[in-house]
Write a protein that holds these residues in place. Structure first.
Motif, mmCIF file in Angstrom:
data_model
loop_
_atom_site.group_PDB
_atom_site.id
_atom_site.type_symbol
_atom_site.label_atom_id
_atom_site.label_comp_id
_atom_site.label_asym_id
_atom_site.label_seq_id
_atom_site.Cartn_x
_atom_site.Cartn_y
_atom_site.Cartn_z
ATOM 1 N N GLY A 308 0.901 -1.275 -0.097
ATOM 2 C CA GLY A 308 0.104 -0.080 -0.145
ATOM 3 C C GLY A 308 0.856 1.354 0.091
ATOM 4 N N LYS A 309 0.175 2.283 -0.288
ATOM 5 C CA LYS A 309 0.872 3.617 -0.167
ATOM 6 C C LYS A 309 0.577 4.519 0.686
ATOM 7 N N ALA A 310 1.201 5.127 1.664
ATOM 8 C CA ALA A 310 0.839 5.994 2.902
ATOM 9 C C ALA A 310 1.084 7.337 2.412
ATOM 10 N N GLU A 311 -0.223 7.915 1.957
ATOM 11 C CA GLU A 311 -0.073 9.147 1.563
ATOM 12 C C GLU A 311 -0.914 10.194 2.536
ATOM 13 N N ARG A 312 -1.741 9.387 3.187
ATOM 14 C CA ARG A 312 -2.624 10.541 4.032
ATOM 15 C C ARG A 312 -1.869 11.043 5.363
ATOM 16 N N ALA A 313 -0.984 10.496 5.782
ATOM 17 C CA ALA A 313 -0.283 10.978 6.864
ATOM 18 C C ALA A 313 0.555 12.040 6.441
ATOM 19 N N ARG A 314 1.302 11.847 5.101
ATOM 20 C CA ARG A 314 2.127 12.786 4.611
ATOM 21 C C ARG A 314 1.499 13.800 4.078
ATOM 22 N N LYS A 315 0.532 13.999 3.525
ATOM 23 C CA LYS A 315 -0.555 15.113 3.103
ATOM 24 C C LYS A 315 -0.984 15.981 4.303
ATOM 25 N N LEU A 316 -1.492 15.384 5.155
ATOM 26 C CA LEU A 316 -2.231 15.805 6.387
ATOM 27 C C LEU A 316 -1.438 16.493 7.394
ATOM 28 N N LEU A 317 -0.411 15.371 7.838
ATOM 29 C CA LEU A 317 0.161 15.747 8.936
ATOM 30 C C LEU A 317 1.673 16.110 8.880
ATOM 31 N N GLY A 318 2.063 16.035 7.570
ATOM 32 C CA GLY A 318 3.612 16.280 7.278
ATOM 33 C C GLY A 318 4.515 15.156 7.791
ATOM 34 N N TRP A 319 3.892 13.968 7.860
ATOM 35 C CA TRP A 319 4.806 12.875 8.283
ATOM 36 C C TRP A 319 6.084 12.395 7.401
ATOM 37 N N SER A 320 7.070 12.434 7.515
ATOM 38 C CA SER A 320 8.261 12.306 6.790
ATOM 39 C C SER A 320 9.129 11.358 7.181
ATOM 40 N N PRO A 321 9.146 9.895 7.109
ATOM 41 C CA PRO A 321 9.939 8.965 7.536
ATOM 42 C C PRO A 321 11.452 9.324 7.137
ATOM 43 N N THR A 322 12.246 9.265 8.322
ATOM 44 C CA THR A 322 13.815 9.508 7.988
ATOM 45 C C THR A 322 14.760 8.451 8.521
ATOM 46 N N ALA A 323 14.094 7.289 9.009
ATOM 47 C CA ALA A 323 15.132 6.329 9.637
ATOM 48 C C ALA A 323 15.621 5.428 8.566
ATOM 49 N N LYS A 324 16.464 4.561 9.078
ATOM 50 C CA LYS A 324 17.161 3.688 8.081
ATOM 51 C C LYS A 324 16.260 2.744 7.559
ATOM 52 N N SER A 325 16.358 2.457 6.106
ATOM 53 C CA SER A 325 15.561 1.194 5.477
ATOM 54 C C SER A 325 15.495 -0.111 6.110
ATOM 55 N N ILE A 326 14.799 -0.886 5.877
ATOM 56 C CA ILE A 326 15.063 -2.298 6.624
ATOM 57 C C ILE A 326 16.359 -3.100 6.006
ATOM 58 N N GLU A 327 16.466 -2.796 4.758
ATOM 59 C CA GLU A 327 17.831 -3.457 4.434
ATOM 60 C C GLU A 327 19.004 -2.738 5.033
ATOM 61 N N GLN A 328 19.087 -1.410 5.256
ATOM 62 C CA GLN A 328 20.396 -0.780 6.087
ATOM 63 C C GLN A 328 20.219 -1.420 7.441
ATOM 64 N N GLU A 329 19.040 -1.672 7.994
ATOM 65 C CA GLU A 329 19.015 -2.236 9.331
ATOM 66 C C GLU A 329 19.182 -3.499 9.602
ATOM 67 N N ALA A 330 19.204 -4.212 8.508
ATOM 68 C CA ALA A 330 19.307 -5.698 8.617
ATOM 69 C C ALA A 330 20.549 -6.110 9.366
ATOM 70 N N PRO A 331 21.612 -5.556 9.303
ATOM 71 C CA PRO A 331 22.983 -5.920 10.122
ATOM 72 C C PRO A 331 22.572 -5.921 11.746
ATOM 73 N N ASN A 332 21.775 -4.746 12.099
ATOM 74 C CA ASN A 332 21.579 -4.730 13.415
ATOM 75 C C ASN A 332 20.564 -5.662 13.982
#
Length: 345
Positions: A308-332
């Motif tokens: 799915g695409k998460a557009e609602r939070a981005r449009k209405l609340l200015g939600w902007s994910p900034t954390a590492k991707s799951i591939e980047q986090e995989a070693p941890n």
């Protein structure tokens, strides 16, 4: 007057992390939390002095109803997507305790397991699907999924309450996909899907492939999910009553990309090899029943599509994910799971 917030699940992974963010950003709010034992309550109190502890569980309908009626905002995350009784009690309490002049806000945690319904009904495993839901242009499709869909029974309770009683109760149904990253809560810091996958790879020494091995699923870092909860809490505290935020249209996907389960399993395996935890691993088919035996629905989910695409939070609340991707986090993830399995720190 301080904003009163009632939370369930703070000794768990999702609400535990969200609670840490809320406490940090808004220490002026009054927090009450549901815990199942005095011992767990003491852990929460130690981490967050001044928190009001409510002893009970999701079957204590009277307790849930009473606390929901007193709270300005409820954040429900303890088995929220599957416990009908708790959802009904919270709905009843919020309607009873609020008015048009003083509406209550209910932030409910669902899950994108609901989007696997078509694969589940047809018995497909690991097959490529181009179907992608959208919480902005396609929100009506999300709020009218088949009754047979996973979590749908509880979704309907929340959506009906937020629609039928829209003047006194504002609902937001937050629907996270695969969640990853170390939690910052007072007790549980581990998620399930990607971590059970890592556990299998480390213990069984192979890369699992479910069905055709092409199923895709969205993901979100727990810290980004907590930011969404924070933004919703702040909107509720400010009494922002935009109809797009709540009720019939208040359904929030919260993804920051997607992964193919087999490719993620390969990435985890290669990271485990590089870290010296396993030797060279090969792929191996994992049948449905064997997957259930290994890790229940989490393992079967590696063969299902949830996109799915998460557009609602981005449009209405200015939600902007900034954390590492799951591939980047995989070693941890590999390091944390290895330490858990071997008793390391």
């Amino acid at each position: 007057m301080a904003v009163k917030i009632f939370l369930t699940g703070v000794t768990g992974y999702i609400a535990g992390d969200a609670f840490s963010v809320l406490q940090s950003k808004h220490p002026e709010y009054e927090y009450a939390v549901l815990v199942r034992s005095k011992e767990k309550g003491e852990l929460v109190e130690k981490a967050y002095p001044g928190t009001r502890i409510v002893i009970g569980d999701l079957d204590n309908s009277d307790v849930l109803k009473q606390e929901a009626s007193k709270a300005d905002i409820v954040l429900h995350a303890a088995d929220a997507s599957d416990h009908e009784g708790a959802a009904k009690a919270i709905a009843a309490g919020m309607v009873e305790g609020h008015s048009e002049d003083h509406p209550g806000f209910w932030l409910h945690t669902g899950g994108t397991g609901i989007l696997t319904w078509e694969d589940a009904e047809t018995g497909r495993l690991g097959e490529l699907s181009d179907k992608e839901y959208n919480d902005w242009d396609g929100v009506e499709e999300l709020t009218s999924l088949p009754d047979s869909a996973f979590h749908r029974n509880v979704d309907k309770i929340v959506l009906e309450a937020g629609t039928k009683h829209s003047k006194v109760l504002k609902t937001a149904l937050v629907c996270p996909p695969t969640i990853y990253g170390r939690g910052r809560g007072p007790v549980a810091v581990r998620s399930r899907q990607a971590y059970e996958l890592t556990k299998l790879i480390l213990n069984e020494k192979y890369i699992p492939v479910i069905g055709a091995g092409k199923a895709r699923w969205n993901h979100v870092h727990v810290s980004d999910l907590s930011q969404l909860f924070l933004l919703l809490v702040e909107a509720a505290a400010a009494h922002k009553l935009d109809a797009e935020l709540w009720g019939q249209r208040g359904y929030y996907l919260c993804e920051n990309g997607e992964h193919v389960w087999t490719e993620l399993a390969e990435k985890i395996a290669r990271d485990a090899e590089e870290l010296g935890f396993v030797k060279k691993l090969e792929k191996k088919d994992l049948a449905r029943q064997a997957a259930l035996d290994v890790a229940g629905f989490e393992a079967v989910s590696w063969g299902l599509n949830s996109r799915g695409k998460a557009e609602r939070a981005r449009k209405l609340l200015g939600w902007s994910p900034t954390a590492k991707s799951i591939e980047q986090e995989a070693p941890n993830i590999v390091k944390d799971e290895h330490a858990r399995l071997t008793g390391g720190s």
